[in-house]
Motif scaffolding. Structure first.
Motif, mmCIF file in Angstrom:
data_model
loop_
_atom_site.group_PDB
_atom_site.id
_atom_site.type_symbol
_atom_site.label_atom_id
_atom_site.label_comp_id
_atom_site.label_asym_id
_atom_site.label_seq_id
_atom_site.Cartn_x
_atom_site.Cartn_y
_atom_site.Cartn_z
ATOM 1 N N UNK A 20 7.336 3.465 14.760
ATOM 2 C CA UNK A 20 7.910 4.372 13.781
ATOM 3 C C UNK A 20 6.802 5.162 13.132
ATOM 4 N N UNK A 21 7.169 6.314 12.611
ATOM 5 C CA UNK A 21 6.302 7.123 11.763
ATOM 6 C C UNK A 21 7.090 7.459 10.516
ATOM 7 N N UNK B 257 5.232 8.926 3.025
ATOM 8 C CA UNK B 257 5.398 8.117 1.814
ATOM 9 C C UNK B 257 6.749 8.386 1.157
ATOM 10 N N UNK B 258 7.151 9.651 1.117
ATOM 11 C CA UNK B 258 8.442 9.972 0.508
ATOM 12 C C UNK B 258 9.596 9.373 1.306
ATOM 13 N N UNK B 259 9.455 9.291 2.627
ATOM 14 C CA UNK B 259 10.499 8.671 3.441
ATOM 15 C C UNK B 259 10.579 7.172 3.196
ATOM 16 N N UNK B 260 9.421 6.533 2.997
ATOM 17 C CA UNK B 260 9.424 5.104 2.686
ATOM 18 C C UNK B 260 10.143 4.855 1.365
ATOM 19 N N UNK C 155 -0.280 8.313 2.328
ATOM 20 C CA UNK C 155 0.707 9.377 2.492
ATOM 21 C C UNK C 155 1.524 9.250 3.766
ATOM 22 N N UNK C 156 1.031 8.459 4.728
ATOM 23 C CA UNK C 156 1.676 8.425 6.039
ATOM 24 C C UNK C 156 1.462 7.053 6.664
ATOM 25 N N UNK D 8 0.802 -1.234 0.000
ATOM 26 C CA UNK D 8 0.000 0.000 0.000
ATOM 27 C C UNK D 8 0.830 1.277 0.000
ATOM 28 N N UNK D 9 2.149 1.177 -0.138
ATOM 29 C CA UNK D 9 2.975 2.372 0.034
ATOM 30 C C UNK D 9 2.754 3.412 -1.052
#
Length: 256
Positions: free
Chosen positions: A122-123, A126-129, A42-43, A37-38
């Motif tokens: 963790x938090x 989407x861009x970090x993933x 968005x988060x 689902x990434x």
């Protein structure tokens, strides 16, 4: 019903049940669900069920994420209550022996650099993933077999360095806890609700949070007053006026 502006409709919701035999490998299933689902959400938040993550934690995380350079992620400082006193989990200090504090100065903003990167959650945006997948193969699930602390590896240890061992993929990011402006440090505290310190059933606290906060602030003052300021400053216990006694009287004032 939660509405997603980007999707133009309700936020998809799914509930999955697993047998108790799954155990800590449930953390692996969480990563698999993220991988599916990434590109949709968005988060992402993952947390052990006894972590009291609040809305202000999420909002402050997003705020700090927009400020910090790419090699850093904002984190939270866990606390427990022992005899009514707000303390650190004992694993934060006792397993490292003598107490010391590290603080970081990034473009005039001060941060606390914790010794223990694990924070039971963790938090990630989407861009970090996406960035983690490119940087260290975040969804390379074969790597979970390299560490016996599967839950800790999946939630924190993979993200914050190579703590998982030589055969594991470490993303080598640095966890920082903001200190200023007041009362910023207090807002980045998160209650570990079981009030059980990690490690062989230990059920007593570590350092009272007021004393720990005092040590952090003393280290900031020492670093700021240095003739040649450094980005990272470590203050050993011998330089801090902090009462290190683990024998708590129960009358320690709470960090409001």
């Amino acid at each position: 019903v939660l509405h997603c502006r980007r999707l133009g409709g309700p936020v998809p919701f799914a509930f999955a049940r697993f047998t108790p035999k799954m155990g800590y490998h449930l953390a692996v299933m969480t990563r698999k669900l993220m991988q599916l689902t990434w590109s949709v959400f968005d988060f992402f938040i993952y947390a052990e069920n006894d972590m009291d993550i609040q809305l202000h934690h999420v909002l402050l995380y997003l705020w700090e994420t927009a400020i910090l350079p790419g090699d850093y992620l904002p984190g939270l400082q866990r606390f427990i209550y022992h005899n009514g006193v707000m303390t650190t989990p004992i694993v934060e200090y006792v397993t490292w022996g003598k107490y010391s504090v590290k603080v970081v100065n990034l473009k005039g903003r001060w941060y606390y650099l914790p010794k223990n990167p694990h924070q039971s959650h963790f938090m990630l945006t989407r861009s970090q993933v996406y960035a983690l997948q490119k940087r260290c193969g975040y969804f390379n699930l074969r790597m979970v077999r390299c560490h016996h602390l599967i839950r800790e590896y999946m939630s924190s240890l993979q993200i914050f360095g190579d703590f998982a061992g030589p055969r594991c993929t470490g993303c080598n990011l640095t966890k920082l806890i903001p200190i200023f402006p007041e009362p910023y440090f207090r807002l980045f505290l998160v209650h570990h609700l079981t009030n059980i310190s990690i490690g062989k059933g230990i059920t007593h606290g570590g350092m009272p949070m007021t004393r720990h906060y005092g040590g952090v602030m003393q280290c900031v003052a020492r670093a700021a007053a240095a003739e040649a300021p450094q980005e990272v400053t470590e203050c050993p216990h011998t330089s801090l006026r902090v009462n290190l006694s683990n024998v708590l009287s129960g009358d320690e004032p709470e960090l409001k």
